[in-house]
Design a protein around this motif. Structure first.
Motif, PDB file in Angstrom:
ATOM      1  N   PHE A 342       0.873  -1.175   0.000  1.00  0.00           N
ATOM      2  CA  PHE A 342       0.000   0.000   0.000  1.00  0.00           C
ATOM      3  C   PHE A 342       0.905   1.217   0.000  1.00  0.00           C
ATOM      4  CE2 PHE A 342      -2.825   3.235   1.655  1.00  0.00           C
ATOM      5  CZ  PHE A 342      -4.028   2.936   1.015  1.00  0.00           C
ATOM      6  N   LEU A 343       0.797   2.018  -1.040  1.00  0.00           N
ATOM      7  CA  LEU A 343       1.712   3.140  -1.230  1.00  0.00           C
ATOM      8  C   LEU A 343       0.938   4.447  -1.276  1.00  0.00           C
ATOM      9  CD1 LEU A 343       4.557   4.251  -1.964  1.00  0.00           C
ATOM     10  CD2 LEU A 343       3.975   3.804  -4.368  1.00  0.00           C
ATOM     11  N   THR A 344       1.381   5.405  -0.477  1.00  0.00           N
ATOM     12  CA  THR A 344       0.824   6.756  -0.517  1.00  0.00           C
ATOM     13  C   THR A 344       1.936   7.721  -0.894  1.00  0.00           C
ATOM     14  OG1 THR A 344      -0.844   6.265   1.173  1.00  0.00           O
ATOM     15  CG2 THR A 344      -0.330   8.575   0.793  1.00  0.00           C
ATOM     16  N   VAL A 345       1.692   8.533  -1.944  1.00  0.00           N
ATOM     17  CA  VAL A 345       2.680   9.505  -2.371  1.00  0.00           C
ATOM     18  C   VAL A 345       2.053  10.889  -2.451  1.00  0.00           C
ATOM     19  CG1 VAL A 345       4.073   7.863  -3.665  1.00  0.00           C
ATOM     20  CG2 VAL A 345       2.236   9.086  -4.827  1.00  0.00           C
ATOM     21  N   ARG A 346       2.888  11.894  -2.202  1.00  0.00           N
ATOM     22  CA  ARG A 346       2.464  13.286  -2.337  1.00  0.00           C
ATOM     23  C   ARG A 346       3.333  13.937  -3.407  1.00  0.00           C
ATOM     24  NH1 ARG A 346       2.831  18.237   1.889  1.00  0.00           N
ATOM     25  NH2 ARG A 346       0.916  19.321   1.338  1.00  0.00           N
ATOM     26  N   ILE A 347       2.687  14.618  -4.337  1.00  0.00           N
ATOM     27  CA  ILE A 347       3.414  15.195  -5.466  1.00  0.00           C
ATOM     28  C   ILE A 347       3.013  16.658  -5.623  1.00  0.00           C
ATOM     29  CG2 ILE A 347       3.950  14.999  -7.927  1.00  0.00           C
ATOM     30  CD1 ILE A 347       2.904  12.100  -7.785  1.00  0.00           C
ATOM     31  N   GLY A 397       3.920  -5.154  -3.865  1.00  0.00           N
ATOM     32  CA  GLY A 397       4.981  -5.321  -2.883  1.00  0.00           C
ATOM     33  C   GLY A 397       5.990  -4.192  -2.987  1.00  0.00           C
ATOM     34  N   ARG A 398       7.087  -4.315  -2.213  1.00  0.00           N
ATOM     35  CA  ARG A 398       8.062  -3.225  -2.149  1.00  0.00           C
ATOM     36  C   ARG A 398       8.717  -2.952  -3.497  1.00  0.00           C
ATOM     37  NH1 ARG A 398       8.592  -5.851   2.804  1.00  0.00           N
ATOM     38  NH2 ARG A 398       8.175  -4.513   4.600  1.00  0.00           N
ATOM     39  N   ASP A 399       9.070  -4.001  -4.233  1.00  0.00           N
ATOM     40  CA  ASP A 399       9.713  -3.801  -5.531  1.00  0.00           C
ATOM     41  C   ASP A 399       8.786  -3.065  -6.493  1.00  0.00           C
ATOM     42  OD1 ASP A 399      11.934  -5.071  -4.569  1.00  0.00           O
ATOM     43  OD2 ASP A 399      11.508  -6.996  -5.535  1.00  0.00           O
ATOM     44  N   HIS A 400       7.498  -3.449  -6.457  1.00  0.00           N
ATOM     45  CA  HIS A 400       6.530  -2.793  -7.329  1.00  0.00           C
ATOM     46  C   HIS A 400       6.362  -1.323  -6.932  1.00  0.00           C
ATOM     47  CE1 HIS A 400       2.238  -2.785  -9.205  1.00  0.00           C
ATOM     48  NE2 HIS A 400       3.124  -2.271 -10.031  1.00  0.00           N
ATOM     49  N   SER A 401       6.339  -1.062  -5.610  1.00  0.00           N
ATOM     50  CA  SER A 401       6.225   0.320  -5.145  1.00  0.00           C
ATOM     51  C   SER A 401       7.405   1.157  -5.629  1.00  0.00           C
ATOM     52  CB  SER A 401       6.161   0.359  -3.612  1.00  0.00           C
ATOM     53  OG  SER A 401       4.971  -0.238  -3.137  1.00  0.00           O
ATOM     54  N   GLU A 402       8.606   0.591  -5.567  1.00  0.00           N
ATOM     55  CA  GLU A 402       9.784   1.314  -6.032  1.00  0.00           C
ATOM     56  C   GLU A 402       9.739   1.547  -7.536  1.00  0.00           C
ATOM     57  OE1 GLU A 402      12.127   2.842  -4.307  1.00  0.00           O
ATOM     58  OE2 GLU A 402      10.985   2.255  -2.516  1.00  0.00           O
ATOM     59  N   GLU A 403       9.145   0.598  -8.245  1.00  0.00           N
ATOM     60  CA  GLU A 403       8.986   0.779  -9.693  1.00  0.00           C
ATOM     61  C   GLU A 403       8.082   1.971  -9.988  1.00  0.00           C
ATOM     62  OE1 GLU A 403       6.953  -1.407 -13.586  1.00  0.00           O
ATOM     63  OE2 GLU A 403       7.221  -2.538 -11.710  1.00  0.00           O
ATOM     64  N   VAL A 404       6.956   2.077  -9.246  1.00  0.00           N
ATOM     65  CA  VAL A 404       6.039   3.203  -9.434  1.00  0.00           C
ATOM     66  C   VAL A 404       6.756   4.518  -9.155  1.00  0.00           C
ATOM     67  CG1 VAL A 404       3.923   4.304  -8.618  1.00  0.00           C
ATOM     68  CG2 VAL A 404       4.010   1.815  -8.889  1.00  0.00           C
ATOM     69  N   ALA A 411       9.719  10.688 -15.132  1.00  0.00           N
ATOM     70  CA  ALA A 411       8.855  11.603 -15.887  1.00  0.00           C
ATOM     71  C   ALA A 411       9.014  13.041 -15.415  1.00  0.00           C
ATOM     72  CB  ALA A 411       7.399  11.158 -15.797  1.00  0.00           C
ATOM     73  N   GLY A 412       9.891  13.278 -14.449  1.00  0.00           N
ATOM     74  CA  GLY A 412      10.145  14.633 -14.002  1.00  0.00           C
ATOM     75  C   GLY A 412       9.431  15.041 -12.747  1.00  0.00           C
ATOM     76  N   TYR A 413       8.682  14.145 -12.114  1.00  0.00           N
ATOM     77  CA  TYR A 413       7.977  14.467 -10.874  1.00  0.00           C
ATOM     78  C   TYR A 413       8.849  14.101  -9.658  1.00  0.00           C
ATOM     79  CZ  TYR A 413       4.002  14.779 -14.038  1.00  0.00           C
ATOM     80  OH  TYR A 413       3.165  15.113 -15.081  1.00  0.00           O
ATOM     81  N   GLN A 414       8.484  14.654  -8.515  1.00  0.00           N
ATOM     82  CA  GLN A 414       9.207  14.387  -7.278  1.00  0.00           C
ATOM     83  C   GLN A 414       8.252  13.826  -6.219  1.00  0.00           C
ATOM     84  OE1 GLN A 414      11.009  18.235  -6.484  1.00  0.00           O
ATOM     85  NE2 GLN A 414      12.913  17.600  -7.503  1.00  0.00           N
ATOM     86  N   PRO A 415       7.879  12.559  -6.355  1.00  0.00           N
ATOM     87  CA  PRO A 415       6.928  11.985  -5.396  1.00  0.00           C
ATOM     88  C   PRO A 415       7.571  11.812  -4.021  1.00  0.00           C
ATOM     89  CG  PRO A 415       7.824  10.280  -6.822  1.00  0.00           C
ATOM     90  CD  PRO A 415       8.329  11.598  -7.369  1.00  0.00           C
ATOM     91  N   ILE A 416       6.846  12.190  -2.997  1.00  0.00           N
ATOM     92  CA  ILE A 416       7.301  12.026  -1.616  1.00  0.00           C
ATOM     93  C   ILE A 416       6.468  10.921  -0.972  1.00  0.00           C
ATOM     94  CG2 ILE A 416       7.609  13.108   0.628  1.00  0.00           C
ATOM     95  CD1 ILE A 416       7.815  15.787  -0.846  1.00  0.00           C
ATOM     96  N   LYS A 417       7.117   9.857  -0.584  1.00  0.00           N
ATOM     97  CA  LYS A 417       6.429   8.728   0.030  1.00  0.00           C
ATOM     98  C   LYS A 417       5.944   9.122   1.415  1.00  0.00           C
ATOM     99  CE  LYS A 417       7.114   3.789   0.946  1.00  0.00           C
ATOM    100  NZ  LYS A 417       8.109   2.698   0.895  1.00  0.00           N
ATOM    101  N   GLN A 418       4.654   8.864   1.681  1.00  0.00           N
ATOM    102  CA  GLN A 418       4.055   9.201   2.961  1.00  0.00           C
ATOM    103  C   GLN A 418       3.980   7.958   3.836  1.00  0.00           C
ATOM    104  OE1 GLN A 418       2.809  12.760   3.321  1.00  0.00           O
ATOM    105  NE2 GLN A 418       4.387  12.557   1.755  1.00  0.00           N
ATOM    106  N   ASN A 419       4.079   8.142   5.164  1.00  0.00           N
ATOM    107  CA  ASN A 419       3.968   7.021   6.101  1.00  0.00           C
ATOM    108  C   ASN A 419       2.506   6.654   6.293  1.00  0.00           C
ATOM    109  OD1 ASN A 419       6.740   6.914   6.551  1.00  0.00           O
ATOM    110  ND2 ASN A 419       6.633   8.475   8.157  1.00  0.00           N
TER     111      ASN A 419
END
Length: 419
Positions: A342-347, A397-404, A411-419
């Protein structure tokens, strides 16, 4: 550890556990033993689950409560009983009182899970809410006992209670005779102490060794410092999702037994507990409360390896299944996040047409599943023409999250992974 001289001087004897089992005949279930192939593959050993989450009232607590209350005289029964609990001991006392025809008053902490409160009342007990934790409720219950004359039924610091919980150890040895390691949670210590007496004595008679391992939530771990000091060391603060073992002070009786017989005590984090709950739901189809899952959490996190224990046949005790559905929702999400699923990102991005569509396309191409999108134009760190988007998504899983994350960065974005 299992010498006769050690067993003989302890405050609970093997014969008391045998007598407790006779008293519980027809009262409690001999709960099933479930072979967990998935867990066995994860830890490299045969693993079985002792399913006390399927016990009457949803946990092992009814065993000790009934044994203590069945030992009361008629005069004591007429005075009624009082107890304190976050839920499982409360339900065990209430159920035992109903069966024995005894009036029961139960003190529970403020904010106790509503299903546990309702279930206790449904068994006929009078419930009073007091304090912010089990220790404060315990103190109030003891004051009530002194003022009213009701018999106090301690959740763990009583020889009858310890003996009742120890009957689980007898069942484990009958159901899984080749077991060499048993893992379970600890709050005050009644369950661990009772099982240790039963199992260590049986192992001594059979001339073999069985390891007994206790597990505490890291944020409610009073036993490690107590064992190190060779004396009960209370905690000033406990905070854990595992409310069934959120106890800040070990019981004197369990402590005497545990320091003599138990082979190790380990701790697990909140994330490891949540991960274990999700694992049990998915792989074993078991609904287990956080306190009941800490043994599995320890196995999944490799805690036995830290103790240097090598096991070929392990039993983890699922001590309870009384979980608030609302907590379950939160824990499942936390467990998925801990497992990297489960991945939450802020962009941060410019507020212009097509940006959200571009991000959605990138995520879709990775085959992640978006579950929520929050779009904000207002914030302390936002300039004019900027927006923040927060995206929740399911991954494999973790590898898939890192791929995302990698695809978004490329693509030029700066996603910040949220806890």
């Amino acid at each position: 550890m299992t010498e006769d001289s050690v067993i003989s001087h302890l405050p609970v004897q093997f014969e008391q556990i045998e007598a407790a089992r006779a008293a519980l005949e027809g009262v409690v279930l001999s709960t099933p033993m479930d072979h967990s192939r998935a867990l066995g593959r994860s830890v490299g050993a045969t693993v079985h689950l002792k399913c006390e989450n399927l016990q009457r009232a949803g946990s092992f607590k009814v065993r000790g409560a009934y044994v203590h209350m069945a030992s009361l005289t008629e005069e004591e029964r007429a005075r009624g009983v009082v107890a304190a609990s976050a839920g499982n001991h409360a339900q065990g006392v209430a159920l035992a009182a109903k069966r024995l025809g005894i009036k029961a008053t139960i003190f529970m902490p403020q904010g106790v899970a509503l299903p546990k409160l309702q279930a206790t009342q449904d068994h006929g007990a009078v419930v009073r809410l007091h304090g912010n934790n089990v220790d404060e409720a315990l103190a109030e219950a003891q004051r009530y006992a002194e003022d009213s004359g009701a018999v106090f039924i301690h959740p763990f610091d009583n020889p009858h209670v310890v003996a009742g919980q120890g009957t689980i150890g007898l069942e484990i040895l009958e159901q899984q005779p080749d077991v060499d390691t048993i893992v379970m949670g600890i709050g005050g210590g009644g369950l661990l102490a009772g099982v240790a007496v039963a199992v260590k004595e049986m192992a001594r008679r059979q001339g073999r060794t069985i390891n007994i391992i206790g597990v505490q939530a890291a944020n409610a771990a009073a036993y490690p410092p107590s064992l190190a000091a060779d004396a009960v060391v209370p905690l000033s603060n406990v905070s854990t999702i595992a409310d069934g073992i959120a106890v800040g002070r070990p019981g004197q009786i369990p402590f005497q037994i545990i320091k003599e017989l138990v082979d190790g005590v380990v701790t697990v984090t909140e994330e490891e507990i949540a991960n274990a709950l999700v694992f049990l739901l998915e792989r074993s189809k078991m609904v287990v409360e956080p306190a009941g899952a800490v043994g599995v959490a320890a196995l999944l996190a490799g805690k036995l390896d830290e103790l240097g224990i090598s096991s070929t046949s392990t039993v983890a005790v699922l001590s309870g299944g009384n979980i608030d559905p609302m907590l379950m929702l939160k824990v499942i999400q936390s467990g998925l996040a801990a497992a990297g699923r489960f991945l939450t990102v802020r962009i941060a991005l410019r507020d212009r047409p097509g940006e959200l569509m571009t991000i959605s396309r990138i995520i879709a191409e990775t085959e992640a599943n978006v579950t929520r999108v929050d779009h904000s134009r207002i914030g302390d760190t936002l300039g004019l023409g900027d927006v923040h988007i927060t995206i929740d998504m399911e991954t494999r899983g973790r590898d898939h999250s890192e791929e995302v994350l990698g695809r978004l960065r490329a693509a030029g974005y700066q996603p910040i992974k949220q806890n």
